[in-house]
Each structure stands twice: as C-alpha cells, then as structure tokens.
Design an enzyme around this catalytic site. Sequence first.
Site, short mmCIF file in Angstrom:
data_model
loop_
_atom_site.label_atom_id
_atom_site.label_comp_id
_atom_site.label_asym_id
_atom_site.label_seq_id
_atom_site.Cartn_x
_atom_site.Cartn_y
_atom_site.Cartn_z
N ASP A 49 0.86 -1.18 0.00
CA ASP A 49 0.00 0.00 0.00
C ASP A 49 0.91 1.24 0.00
OD1 ASP A 49 -1.84 -2.05 0.44
OD2 ASP A 49 -3.07 -0.85 1.80
N LYS A 73 -6.60 3.47 -3.48
CA LYS A 73 -7.07 3.45 -2.08
C LYS A 73 -7.34 4.88 -1.64
CE LYS A 73 -5.23 2.17 2.50
NZ LYS A 73 -4.13 1.45 3.20
N LYS A 102 -9.86 0.29 -2.73
CA LYS A 102 -9.82 0.04 -1.29
C LYS A 102 -10.29 1.29 -0.58
CE LYS A 102 -6.79 -1.19 2.59
NZ LYS A 102 -5.46 -1.73 2.98
#
Length: 249
Positions: free
Chosen positions: A101, A164, A198
């Site tokens: 991430d 995300k 996400k």
Amino acid sequence: MPEPLFDAAAVARRALPLLDLTDLGDTCTTPQVDALCREARGSGVAAICVWPQFVSQGVRALAGSGVRVATVINFPAGGEDLERAVEDTAEAIDDGAAEIDLVLPYRALQRGDRETARALVEAVRDVCRRTCLKVILETGTLAEPELIRAAARLALEAGADFVKTSTGKSPVSATPEAAEAMLGVIRALPEGRRAGLKVSGGLRRVADAAAYLALADRIMGPDWVSPATFRLGASSLVGDLKAALGEPA
C-alpha cells in the site's frame, strides 16, 4: 449520504472477506500484531495491513491461512524520495509481503508536478512484479473530485492494481464522494484492464460497509465486488460486523 435500510447480517457476511484488518498505530507492538493475526485467522478476512517491520511476523503467523500480508510504503506523508520507496518495497517483498500500500506523492500532484508522482509509482510498480500494488491517494487532502479523479488515473496508468482512498492519518479520510470519483475512473478503464478500490479510514459500523458496497454495486454492477477488486481497510469495523452475525467481538 442517508443510510438506506439494509440486512445487517447479509452485509456483514459480504464485508468480512473484503476486510484488510489493520494496525498502523504509532505504538504498535509485537503482541498486538500477534492478536491481529489471530483475529484475521478467526474472521476469514482478506488481509492484514501492518508496518513493514512486522511483515515477517505476520507471514509466519498466517502461513496456510489464506490471509495475505500487506504493508505500507511512503506512509503516511506521501514523500517524494523515490529511491527510499523502492528500497523499502523490495525489503518488504523479501520479508514476504503479498501486497504493498503505497502513498502517492499527492502534494506533488497538488502543485501540478504529475511527473514526480508518476515516476515514484512506476518505480515501485517495477519492484512489485508479482505483488499487488495499492496506491493511496489521500483523498481527504486532495478534496476536489476532479483532482481525485486525476490522481486515480495517474496511479492506474502507472500500474496500480488498486487505488485506495486514505492513510487514515489525515483529518478527512474516506468519503462516499471520493469513492464514487475513483470508481468512475475504474469503470472507464479500457476493456480488459481490471483494477480495484480500497476504502480506508473512518469505517466503524455495518452501515459504513453497507453504504460503500451499495455504491460499488451501483457503479460497477452487482457482480463486481470481490476481494480481488474491493477492500475495506479497517480494524474497528470487524467487531460491529461480527456482532451483526451474532458472534463475539
């Protein structure tokens, strides 16, 4: 966004396998990561997300469970040190991380420097040849829908597998408006190019999961959501989901 009526147990059954169970607290400890891994095994979530120094611990604890180990890079500041991001990513993958991430250098994007942001994502993508790359846009700071869309397009063009919403460290984290903007970019990708979303930061209740699932269903279609395309980044949410299923938190 008004909360629609929903079947809490049905939402919980759907949401639990999509969770990235997360501990990115500043004082996270080895025992806390052990507890996170036990929770992940017992709940059947998609992944855990921990600081890089805990990746190897998570990999050992979750071996054979099917739960993936994710970690954060360039987090939470979204700096512009490309070499550091690449080195940290390579080390995390060597330790067994299955998912990265990465925080986009979103301040560079804000000042109009797209190339710095793109170069860092592309460099990390080169290291993540067989590793899922999620790029964190920090949408609460970008704020404007068009800038969020631009960040999502840049990340996906640079090779991200997911975009995300947030680090969870900014004053404003995930919002339905930001998620809608990002889903619109994903939906507009060329045929054959798949990417995921996400949603992370501020999700605490079954109603939060229900709202984002409904949004994804509306924009992407009812069969789109799966752990390969949609994640919910949260830890506090898991207790509410389990309670909706009549399980102890």
